[in-house]
Design a protein around this motif. Structure first.
Motif, PDB file in Angstrom:
ATOM      1  N   TYR A 191      65.735 -36.266 -19.899  1.00 54.90           N
ATOM      2  CA  TYR A 191      64.769 -37.333 -19.656  1.00 54.90           C
ATOM      3  C   TYR A 191      65.144 -38.034 -18.355  1.00 54.90           C
ATOM      4  CZ  TYR A 191      62.208 -41.723 -20.146  1.00 54.90           C
ATOM      5  OH  TYR A 191      61.393 -42.802 -19.913  1.00 54.90           O
ATOM      6  N   ASN A 192      64.318 -37.837 -17.326  1.00 53.05           N
ATOM      7  CA  ASN A 192      64.545 -38.439 -16.000  1.00 53.05           C
ATOM      8  C   ASN A 192      65.950 -38.147 -15.472  1.00 53.05           C
ATOM      9  OD1 ASN A 192      61.946 -39.467 -16.017  1.00 53.05           O
ATOM     10  ND2 ASN A 192      62.554 -41.524 -16.636  1.00 53.05           N
ATOM     11  N   GLU A 193      66.262 -36.856 -15.364  1.00 47.45           N
ATOM     12  CA  GLU A 193      67.582 -36.429 -14.883  1.00 47.45           C
ATOM     13  C   GLU A 193      67.460 -35.615 -13.598  1.00 47.45           C
ATOM     14  OE1 GLU A 193      70.296 -37.496 -15.986  1.00 47.45           O
ATOM     15  OE2 GLU A 193      70.117 -37.962 -18.127  1.00 47.45           O
ATOM     16  N   GLU A 194      66.543 -36.009 -12.692  1.00 47.13           N
ATOM     17  CA  GLU A 194      66.318 -35.246 -11.471  1.00 47.13           C
ATOM     18  C   GLU A 194      67.550 -35.184 -10.570  1.00 47.13           C
ATOM     19  OE1 GLU A 194      63.160 -37.107  -9.288  1.00 47.13           O
ATOM     20  OE2 GLU A 194      64.325 -38.903  -8.796  1.00 47.13           O
ATOM     21  N   ASN A 195      68.430 -36.166 -10.667  1.00 40.89           N
ATOM     22  CA  ASN A 195      69.598 -36.201  -9.786  1.00 40.89           C
ATOM     23  C   ASN A 195      70.750 -35.320 -10.254  1.00 40.89           C
ATOM     24  OD1 ASN A 195      68.487 -38.115  -7.953  1.00 40.89           O
ATOM     25  ND2 ASN A 195      68.965 -39.771  -9.379  1.00 40.89           N
ATOM     26  N   SER A 196      70.668 -34.808 -11.475  1.00 43.80           N
ATOM     27  CA  SER A 196      71.776 -33.999 -11.988  1.00 43.80           C
ATOM     28  C   SER A 196      71.363 -32.635 -12.523  1.00 43.80           C
ATOM     29  CB  SER A 196      72.511 -34.766 -13.101  1.00 43.80           C
ATOM     30  OG  SER A 196      71.620 -35.093 -14.157  1.00 43.80           O
ATOM     31  N   ILE A 197      70.102 -32.464 -12.895  1.00 44.26           N
ATOM     32  CA  ILE A 197      69.698 -31.259 -13.615  1.00 44.26           C
ATOM     33  C   ILE A 197      69.901 -29.986 -12.803  1.00 44.26           C
ATOM     34  CG2 ILE A 197      67.256 -31.373 -12.914  1.00 44.26           C
ATOM     35  CD1 ILE A 197      68.650 -30.343 -16.373  1.00 44.26           C
ATOM     36  N   GLY A 198      69.682 -30.023 -11.513  1.00 50.05           N
ATOM     37  CA  GLY A 198      69.858 -28.834 -10.685  1.00 50.05           C
ATOM     38  C   GLY A 198      71.288 -28.345 -10.695  1.00 50.05           C
ATOM     39  N   ALA A 199      72.236 -29.258 -10.525  1.00 49.00           N
ATOM     40  CA  ALA A 199      73.656 -28.887 -10.517  1.00 49.00           C
ATOM     41  C   ALA A 199      74.093 -28.374 -11.883  1.00 49.00           C
ATOM     42  CB  ALA A 199      74.501 -30.091 -10.105  1.00 49.00           C
ATOM     43  N   VAL A 200      73.560 -28.948 -12.955  1.00 54.33           N
ATOM     44  CA  VAL A 200      73.899 -28.503 -14.307  1.00 54.33           C
ATOM     45  C   VAL A 200      73.459 -27.053 -14.515  1.00 54.33           C
ATOM     46  CG1 VAL A 200      73.363 -28.821 -16.753  1.00 54.33           C
ATOM     47  CG2 VAL A 200      73.887 -30.802 -15.332  1.00 54.33           C
ATOM     48  N   ILE A 201      72.255 -26.730 -14.105  1.00 51.24           N
ATOM     49  CA  ILE A 201      71.743 -25.365 -14.258  1.00 51.24           C
ATOM     50  C   ILE A 201      72.552 -24.386 -13.427  1.00 51.24           C
ATOM     51  CG2 ILE A 201      69.740 -23.867 -13.858  1.00 51.24           C
ATOM     52  CD1 ILE A 201      67.998 -26.384 -14.412  1.00 51.24           C
ATOM     53  N   GLN A 202      72.865 -24.748 -12.194  1.00 50.79           N
ATOM     54  CA  GLN A 202      73.667 -23.881 -11.340  1.00 50.79           C
ATOM     55  C   GLN A 202      75.041 -23.630 -11.948  1.00 50.79           C
ATOM     56  OE1 GLN A 202      73.430 -26.136  -7.589  1.00 50.79           O
ATOM     57  NE2 GLN A 202      72.258 -24.464  -6.712  1.00 50.79           N
ATOM     58  N   ASP A 203      75.632 -24.661 -12.524  1.00 52.39           N
ATOM     59  CA  ASP A 203      76.941 -24.545 -13.154  1.00 52.39           C
ATOM     60  C   ASP A 203      76.897 -23.555 -14.322  1.00 52.39           C
ATOM     61  OD1 ASP A 203      79.659 -25.204 -13.473  1.00 52.39           O
ATOM     62  OD2 ASP A 203      79.214 -26.796 -14.902  1.00 52.39           O
ATOM     63  N   ILE A 204      75.835 -23.613 -15.098  1.00 52.53           N
ATOM     64  CA  ILE A 204      75.698 -22.693 -16.236  1.00 52.53           C
ATOM     65  C   ILE A 204      75.589 -21.251 -15.753  1.00 52.53           C
ATOM     66  CG2 ILE A 204      74.196 -21.985 -18.139  1.00 52.53           C
ATOM     67  CD1 ILE A 204      73.422 -24.998 -18.386  1.00 52.53           C
ATOM     68  N   TYR A 205      74.741 -21.002 -14.780  1.00 57.09           N
ATOM     69  CA  TYR A 205      74.564 -19.637 -14.286  1.00 57.09           C
ATOM     70  C   TYR A 205      75.839 -19.098 -13.628  1.00 57.09           C
ATOM     71  CZ  TYR A 205      69.536 -19.757 -15.186  1.00 57.09           C
ATOM     72  OH  TYR A 205      68.295 -19.812 -15.803  1.00 57.09           O
ATOM     73  N   ALA A 206      76.663 -19.995 -13.097  1.00 58.73           N
ATOM     74  CA  ALA A 206      77.912 -19.565 -12.468  1.00 58.73           C
ATOM     75  C   ALA A 206      78.942 -19.111 -13.497  1.00 58.73           C
ATOM     76  CB  ALA A 206      78.486 -20.700 -11.621  1.00 58.73           C
ATOM     77  N   HIS A 207      78.878 -19.653 -14.709  1.00 56.95           N
ATOM     78  CA  HIS A 207      79.892 -19.346 -15.722  1.00 56.95           C
ATOM     79  C   HIS A 207      79.342 -18.582 -16.917  1.00 56.95           C
ATOM     80  CE1 HIS A 207      81.755 -22.745 -13.507  1.00 56.95           C
ATOM     81  NE2 HIS A 207      82.853 -22.067 -13.729  1.00 56.95           N
ATOM     82  N   ALA A 208      78.038 -18.479 -17.040  1.00 59.36           N
ATOM     83  CA  ALA A 208      77.425 -17.735 -18.140  1.00 59.36           C
ATOM     84  C   ALA A 208      76.152 -17.073 -17.619  1.00 59.36           C
ATOM     85  CB  ALA A 208      77.118 -18.651 -19.319  1.00 59.36           C
ATOM     86  N   ALA A 209      76.338 -16.099 -16.743  1.00 53.92           N
ATOM     87  CA  ALA A 209      75.210 -15.479 -16.053  1.00 53.92           C
ATOM     88  C   ALA A 209      74.275 -14.742 -17.006  1.00 53.92           C
ATOM     89  CB  ALA A 209      75.726 -14.513 -14.985  1.00 53.92           C
ATOM     90  N   ASP A 210      74.775 -14.369 -18.187  1.00 50.67           N
ATOM     91  CA  ASP A 210      73.948 -13.629 -19.138  1.00 50.67           C
ATOM     92  C   ASP A 210      73.159 -14.542 -20.068  1.00 50.67           C
ATOM     93  OD1 ASP A 210      76.251 -14.539 -20.373  1.00 50.67           O
ATOM     94  OD2 ASP A 210      76.370 -12.852 -21.768  1.00 50.67           O
ATOM     95  N   ALA A 211      73.287 -15.847 -19.903  1.00 56.50           N
ATOM     96  CA  ALA A 211      72.580 -16.792 -20.764  1.00 56.50           C
ATOM     97  C   ALA A 211      71.276 -17.242 -20.109  1.00 56.50           C
ATOM     98  CB  ALA A 211      73.456 -18.001 -21.059  1.00 56.50           C
ATOM     99  N   ASP A 212      70.264 -17.481 -20.931  1.00 59.40           N
ATOM    100  CA  ASP A 212      69.039 -18.107 -20.456  1.00 59.40           C
ATOM    101  C   ASP A 212      69.193 -19.620 -20.586  1.00 59.40           C
ATOM    102  OD1 ASP A 212      67.776 -15.653 -19.987  1.00 59.40           O
ATOM    103  OD2 ASP A 212      67.041 -15.536 -22.047  1.00 59.40           O
ATOM    104  N   VAL A 213      68.501 -20.354 -19.737  1.00 59.13           N
ATOM    105  CA  VAL A 213      68.562 -21.815 -19.760  1.00 59.13           C
ATOM    106  C   VAL A 213      67.167 -22.355 -20.066  1.00 59.13           C
ATOM    107  CG1 VAL A 213      69.063 -23.912 -18.463  1.00 59.13           C
ATOM    108  CG2 VAL A 213      70.462 -21.862 -18.101  1.00 59.13           C
ATOM    109  N   LEU A 214      67.113 -23.221 -21.077  1.00 60.10           N
ATOM    110  CA  LEU A 214      65.858 -23.858 -21.454  1.00 60.10           C
ATOM    111  C   LEU A 214      66.003 -25.367 -21.329  1.00 60.10           C
ATOM    112  CD1 LEU A 214      62.986 -23.785 -22.762  1.00 60.10           C
ATOM    113  CD2 LEU A 214      64.153 -23.989 -24.979  1.00 60.10           C
ATOM    114  N   VAL A 215      65.221 -25.973 -20.462  1.00 57.30           N
ATOM    115  CA  VAL A 215      65.215 -27.414 -20.299  1.00 57.30           C
ATOM    116  C   VAL A 215      64.055 -28.000 -21.095  1.00 57.30           C
ATOM    117  CG1 VAL A 215      64.925 -29.334 -18.677  1.00 57.30           C
ATOM    118  CG2 VAL A 215      66.343 -27.366 -18.045  1.00 57.30           C
TER     119      VAL A 215
END
Length: 240
Positions: free
Chosen positions: A16-40
């Motif tokens: 909820y209104n996390e525009e300043n952090s959501i991009g970095a969070v998603i990038q962090d996930i793909y860097a450490h769990a590339a086989d996972a899908d991300v659902l926001v």
């Protein structure tokens, strides 16, 4: 034993209104769990949360208005169930949870139904506020009395669930301040729950909506919810 690395994984991020952090969070996930899908789960945000999440490659479900953490997470679990995911991980959108800790949760979910990333099961570098620590000690004691099992980080939003729990949470998930009650709900269903040590950071952007006054309301409300949940009769399976 099924290789957990070959199973379908989904990381669910209520936002909820996390525009300043959501991009970095998603990038962090793909860097450490590339086989996972991300659902926001874009929970009625009025900023660019959904747009930024899409730009970084996440799937996005936008709620028509703010439904809160409970409604958002149940939506995520229903999506996971419908799309055949074997593991669903809950992570915060504010950057507190470290994606490099995801392998720990994936490893432990082999033997358990729910795995909670804990800041307190062993010593970590995380430093909590006094009010948060008081609440943690209180709920640890409450669940020990109610369930007969000790949980050190009852409000942690960093959790991995297997297919059994995905189905249970898709059917029912507490709406208001759900973390503690959701543990009681699973234990009443006979689920195996464990904690694993995980490092966490302070919020990377924005500020928490939990004020001292809200903390008092939170403790009272959750306590009553836990007692009511624990008091419900267990379901008895009828013989076939």
């Amino acid at each position: 034993m099924i290789n957990v690395n070959a199973r379908k994984k989904l990381v669910i991020i209520p936002a909820y209104n996390e525009e300043n952090s959501i991009g970095a969070v998603i990038q962090d996930i793909y860097a450490h769990a590339a086989d996972a899908d991300v659902l926001v789960i874009n929970d009625g945000s009025t900023d660019r949360t959904a747009e930024i999440a899409c730009f970084h490659g996440a799937k996005v479900l936008t709620m028509p208005f703010n439904v809160g953490i409970g409604g958002g997470m149940q939506t995520g679990y229903r999506y996971a169930l419908k799309n055949g995911y074997d593991i669903a991980v809950q992570m915060d959108a504010d950057g507190q949870h470290c994606a490099e800790e995801l392998p720990k949760l994936f490893e432990q979910i082999k033997q358990h139904d729910l795995v909670i990333g804990s800041r307190y099961v062993e010593e970590t570098s995380y430093k909590s506020t006094v009010m948060r620590r008081i609440g943690m000690v209180f709920f640890t004691g409450l669940l020990r009395v109610v369930l007969g099992q000790r949980f050190t980080d009852t409000t942690s939003g960093f959790r991995a669930a297997n297919r059994k729990v995905i189905a249970l949470y898709a059917d029912y998930y507490p709406m208001d301040y759900p973390e503690v009650e959701s543990i009681v709900y699973l234990k009443r269903k006979g689920c195996r729950i464990a904690e694993v040590k995980t490092e966490m950071r302070v919020r990377q952007a924005g500020k928490s909506s939990i004020t001292p006054i809200k903390s008092i309301y939170y403790m009272i409300k959750v306590t009553l919810s836990v007692i009511m949940c624990a008091a419900r009769p267990k379901e008895v399976k009828q013989p076939l």
